[in-house]
Design a protein around this motif. Structure first.
Motif, PDB file in Angstrom:
ATOM      1  N   LEU A  65     -22.752  88.267 -51.306  1.00 26.36           N
ATOM      2  CA  LEU A  65     -21.516  88.112 -52.084  1.00 26.36           C
ATOM      3  C   LEU A  65     -20.660  89.351 -51.831  1.00 26.36           C
ATOM      4  O   LEU A  65     -21.125  90.482 -52.038  1.00 26.36           O
ATOM      5  CB  LEU A  65     -21.827  87.989 -53.579  1.00 26.36           C
ATOM      6  CG  LEU A  65     -22.838  86.915 -54.001  1.00 26.36           C
ATOM      7  CD1 LEU A  65     -23.012  86.922 -55.515  1.00 26.36           C
ATOM      8  CD2 LEU A  65     -22.395  85.538 -53.525  1.00 26.36           C
ATOM      9  N   LEU A  73     -16.825  92.385 -58.462  1.00 25.20           N
ATOM     10  CA  LEU A  73     -17.894  91.559 -57.920  1.00 25.20           C
ATOM     11  C   LEU A  73     -19.011  91.386 -58.946  1.00 25.20           C
ATOM     12  O   LEU A  73     -19.505  90.270 -59.179  1.00 25.20           O
ATOM     13  CB  LEU A  73     -18.424  92.197 -56.642  1.00 25.20           C
ATOM     14  CG  LEU A  73     -19.479  91.427 -55.850  1.00 25.20           C
ATOM     15  CD1 LEU A  73     -18.960  90.075 -55.416  1.00 25.20           C
ATOM     16  CD2 LEU A  73     -19.908  92.243 -54.623  1.00 25.20           C
ATOM     17  N   ALA A  76     -17.877  89.184 -61.831  1.00 22.36           N
ATOM     18  CA  ALA A  76     -17.793  87.793 -61.392  1.00 22.36           C
ATOM     19  C   ALA A  76     -19.174  87.143 -61.397  1.00 22.36           C
ATOM     20  O   ALA A  76     -19.350  86.029 -61.910  1.00 22.36           O
ATOM     21  CB  ALA A  76     -17.172  87.720 -59.999  1.00 22.36           C
ATOM     22  N   PHE A  77     -20.166  87.850 -60.852  1.00 21.21           N
ATOM     23  CA  PHE A  77     -21.509  87.263 -60.804  1.00 21.21           C
ATOM     24  C   PHE A  77     -22.085  87.115 -62.212  1.00 21.21           C
ATOM     25  O   PHE A  77     -22.865  86.197 -62.473  1.00 21.21           O
ATOM     26  CB  PHE A  77     -22.416  88.123 -59.915  1.00 21.21           C
ATOM     27  CG  PHE A  77     -23.677  87.413 -59.482  1.00 21.21           C
ATOM     28  CD1 PHE A  77     -23.668  86.091 -59.078  1.00 21.21           C
ATOM     29  CD2 PHE A  77     -24.895  88.086 -59.471  1.00 21.21           C
ATOM     30  CE1 PHE A  77     -24.824  85.441 -58.674  1.00 21.21           C
ATOM     31  CE2 PHE A  77     -26.064  87.454 -59.072  1.00 21.21           C
ATOM     32  CZ  PHE A  77     -26.025  86.130 -58.674  1.00 21.21           C
ATOM     33  N   SER A  79     -20.622  85.971 -64.618  1.00 20.46           N
ATOM     34  CA  SER A  79     -20.146  84.712 -65.179  1.00 20.46           C
ATOM     35  C   SER A  79     -21.085  83.553 -64.876  1.00 20.46           C
ATOM     36  O   SER A  79     -20.962  82.473 -65.461  1.00 20.46           O
ATOM     37  CB  SER A  79     -18.744  84.386 -64.645  1.00 20.46           C
ATOM     38  OG  SER A  79     -18.790  83.998 -63.268  1.00 20.46           O
ATOM     39  N   MET A 134     -22.340  78.798 -56.429  1.00 19.91           N
ATOM     40  CA  MET A 134     -21.716  80.120 -56.365  1.00 19.91           C
ATOM     41  C   MET A 134     -20.304  80.028 -55.786  1.00 19.91           C
ATOM     42  O   MET A 134     -19.374  80.683 -56.269  1.00 19.91           O
ATOM     43  CB  MET A 134     -22.592  81.091 -55.575  1.00 19.91           C
ATOM     44  CG  MET A 134     -23.840  81.528 -56.340  1.00 19.91           C
ATOM     45  SD  MET A 134     -24.788  82.850 -55.525  1.00 19.91           S
ATOM     46  CE  MET A 134     -25.774  81.908 -54.375  1.00 19.91           C
ATOM     47  N   LEU A 138     -17.291  81.220 -58.193  1.00 21.77           N
ATOM     48  CA  LEU A 138     -16.862  82.587 -57.885  1.00 21.77           C
ATOM     49  C   LEU A 138     -15.582  82.566 -57.049  1.00 21.77           C
ATOM     50  O   LEU A 138     -15.575  82.984 -55.878  1.00 21.77           O
ATOM     51  CB  LEU A 138     -17.976  83.339 -57.147  1.00 21.77           C
ATOM     52  CG  LEU A 138     -19.294  83.530 -57.893  1.00 21.77           C
ATOM     53  CD1 LEU A 138     -20.355  84.134 -56.974  1.00 21.77           C
ATOM     54  CD2 LEU A 138     -19.104  84.400 -59.133  1.00 21.77           C
ATOM     55  N   ILE A 141     -14.330  85.316 -54.359  1.00 21.97           N
ATOM     56  CA  ILE A 141     -15.499  86.029 -53.825  1.00 21.97           C
ATOM     57  C   ILE A 141     -15.998  85.279 -52.599  1.00 21.97           C
ATOM     58  O   ILE A 141     -16.121  84.061 -52.606  1.00 21.97           O
ATOM     59  CB  ILE A 141     -16.628  86.120 -54.876  1.00 21.97           C
ATOM     60  CG1 ILE A 141     -16.130  86.805 -56.145  1.00 21.97           C
ATOM     61  CG2 ILE A 141     -17.846  86.824 -54.295  1.00 21.97           C
ATOM     62  CD1 ILE A 141     -15.649  88.223 -55.984  1.00 21.97           C
ATOM     63  N   VAL A 143     -18.818  83.994 -50.396  1.00 22.07           N
ATOM     64  CA  VAL A 143     -20.237  83.662 -50.508  1.00 22.07           C
ATOM     65  C   VAL A 143     -20.734  83.316 -49.108  1.00 22.07           C
ATOM     66  O   VAL A 143     -20.439  82.250 -48.572  1.00 22.07           O
ATOM     67  CB  VAL A 143     -20.463  82.484 -51.479  1.00 22.07           C
ATOM     68  CG1 VAL A 143     -21.958  82.154 -51.571  1.00 22.07           C
ATOM     69  CG2 VAL A 143     -19.892  82.807 -52.860  1.00 22.07           C
TER      70      VAL A 143
END
Length: 375
Positions: A65, A73, A76-77, A79, A134, A138, A141, A143
Motif C-alpha cells: 500500500l 496511509l 486510510a488503512f 478505516s 482494499m 482505499l 491509495i 494497492v
C-alpha cells in the motif's frame, strides 16, 4: 469452499524442489501444496519444535500500500481494520484483521511499516477478495499485488542460527521486526515472525533466487522441509486461528478471543475509537462481552475431536469444534471451538459427539503450548 479441480490448481514456483524432496502434494487454497515429506507429519512437527523447519508459504498474498504520506496511509488503512496502524514504528510489524459491516472477520493478516509504504501479507484463499476490498475501500491509495516473489517461513529454536549463517545481522532482529537482507544474492524482505508459536522468520524472496535460498537453508542439518500437516498441528498447539475454520465473516474479533489485536487507541475512549467496519458491534462486545467465545478444548483419551464435532452440555447442543488434531508436542488431542460465554471458563466440562456417543471434553486456556518468541 470447494477446492478447484486438479487441472485448475496453481503450482508453487518451487514445485520441482518439493517433488525432489518427496513432498506429497494436495490441493489447498487453489494451489498444489506439500502436505508432508518423507519424515511424516509427526516428525516434521517435533523437528520444528526442537530444531528448525522450512515452510513454503508462497501461496499467500503479498501486497504493498503506497501513494500517500505515512500518516495519511496509516489512517486510510485504519478505516478497514480495528488495529492501530498509525503509531506503528518503521521497521515493525503487527497482526490485524479486516472486518465487515456486521463486525465479522473478512481475513486476518500481517502488516508492516516500511517507511514510505505498508507491506501486507494476507491469506491465500482470501487474497483476491482482500485486494478488491482494499482497492474499493482505499481511494487515493495504490494497492499493488506483489508477484514474482516466493514466501518462505523458517521456524523453530534453531531458525536464528541457521539463517544467521547466511546473514549474521538477522540475529539482532526482535519478534515482529522487519527489514531488508541480502540472501542468495537477492534482496529479501524479512520479518521475525511466523505462525507456529516458535521463534523464526518469514522471508519474501524473488522467484529466481528462491530455490538457491531454500537449498542453502536445507543444507543445514538442523533444517527440514515441513508441510501443511505439521503447520496445522503447530499453529493449533499455539492456539492460532485458521481463517475459514476458527474465524470467518460471521465471527467477531471479540468472539474469536482476538481482542488483543485491537489497541487502546481504537477502542471506546481512545483517540481514534471506532471508524472501522463493524465498530458498533465490536466496541459493544469489548464493553459488555460476546455471547460466545473461542476456547481451547482438551478431549479425554487419545482420540482427536476434529472440526465439525458438536459440543453438548446438560443434554443440549451448545457449540462446535472448529479445529482439532493430535498435538505431538503435548502428546494429547487438542481442539478449539466455540461455546456460550458462561461455559467458556477453563475447567468447565462439556461433551463432544464422537462416533455416535458423547465423550468428555474439558475447556482449557490457550495456547496449549507456550510461545517461544524472541522479545
Amino acid at each position: 469452499m470447494a477446492e478447484p479441480a486438479d487441472d485448475d490448481l496453481k503450482d508453487l514456483p518451487l514445485a520441482g524442489l518439493h517433488a525432489e524432496l518427496g513432498g506429497k502434494m494436495v490441493p489447498f487454497a487453489g494451489y498444489s501444496m506439500p502436505v508432508q515429506y518423507a519424515a511424516g507429519v509427526m516428525k516434521e512437527h517435533l523437528h520444528t519444535r526442537s530444531a528448525a523447519g522450512l515452510f513454503d508459504v508462497s501461496h499467500m498474498g503479498q501486497v504493498i500500500l503506497k501513494g500517500a504520506d505515512p500518516e495519511t496511509l496509516a489512517l486510510a488503512f485504519e478505516s478497514l481494520t480495528p488495529a492501530a496502524v498509525l503509531g506503528l514504528k518503521e521497521g515493525r510489524q503487527r497482526y490485524g484483521l479486516l472486518t465487515n459491516a456486521t463486525g465479522g472477520i473478512l481475513d486476518d493478516l500481517m502488516f508492516a511499516n516500511r517507511g514510505d509504504h505498508l507491506f501486507v501479507v494476507v491469506n491465500a484463499a482470501c487474497k483476491a477478495a482482500d485486494i478488491a476490498h482494499m482497492r474499493a475501500g482505499l481511494p487515493g491509495i495504490e494497492v499493488e499485488e506483489i508477484t514474482g516473489r516466493c514466501l518462505l517461513a523458517l521456524q523453530g529454536p534453531g531458525a536464528e542460527a541457521a539463517l544467521a549463517k547466511l546473514a549474521p545481522e538477522v540475529a539482532e532482529m526482535r519478534f515482529m521486526d522487519v527489514g531488508y537482507v541480502s540472501l542468495a544474492g537477492a534482496e529479501c524482505w524479512i520479518s521475525r515472525s511466523g505462525y507456529t508459536g516458535e521463534d523464526g522468520y518469514e522471508i519474501s524472496v524473488p522467484d529466481d533466487a528462491a530455490e538457491a535460498l531454500a537449498r542453502a537453508l536445507l543444507d543445514d542439518e538442523s533444517v527440514l522441509p515441513i508441510g501443511l500437516g505439521a503447520r496445522d498441528s503447530l499453529r493449533l498447539e499455539a492456539g492460532l486461528c485458521l481463517y475459514g475454520h476458527d474465524i470467518d465473516e460471521t465471527t467477531s474479533p471479540v468472539e474469536a478471543a482476538l481482542q488483543w489485536s485491537i489497541q487502546k487507541s481504537r477502542r471506546a475512549g481512545g483517540d481514534r475509537a471506532g471508524g472501522f467496519p463493524g465498530a458498533e458491534r465490536i466496541l459493544a462486545e469489548l464493553e459488555s462481552g460476546p455471547s460466545r467465545l473461542r476456547v481451547g478444548l482438551s478431549p479425554q483419551g487419545r482420540a482427536p475431536m476434529r472440526e465439525g464435532v458438536t459440543l453438548h452440555h446438560g443434554g443440549e447442543e451448545v457449540g462446535h469444534i472448529t479445529s482439532g488434531a493430535f498435538g505431538p508436542s503435548v502428546e494429547a488431542p487438542v481442539s478449539m471451538g466455540y461455546l456460550p460465554a458462561a461455559l467458556a471458563v477453563p475447567g468447565t466440562e462439556v461433551e463432544g459427539a464422537l462416533r455416535g456417543r458423547l465423550a468428555p471434553v474439558t475447556v482449557t486456556g490457550l495456547p496449549f503450548r507456550p510461545a517461544n518468541f524472541k522479545r
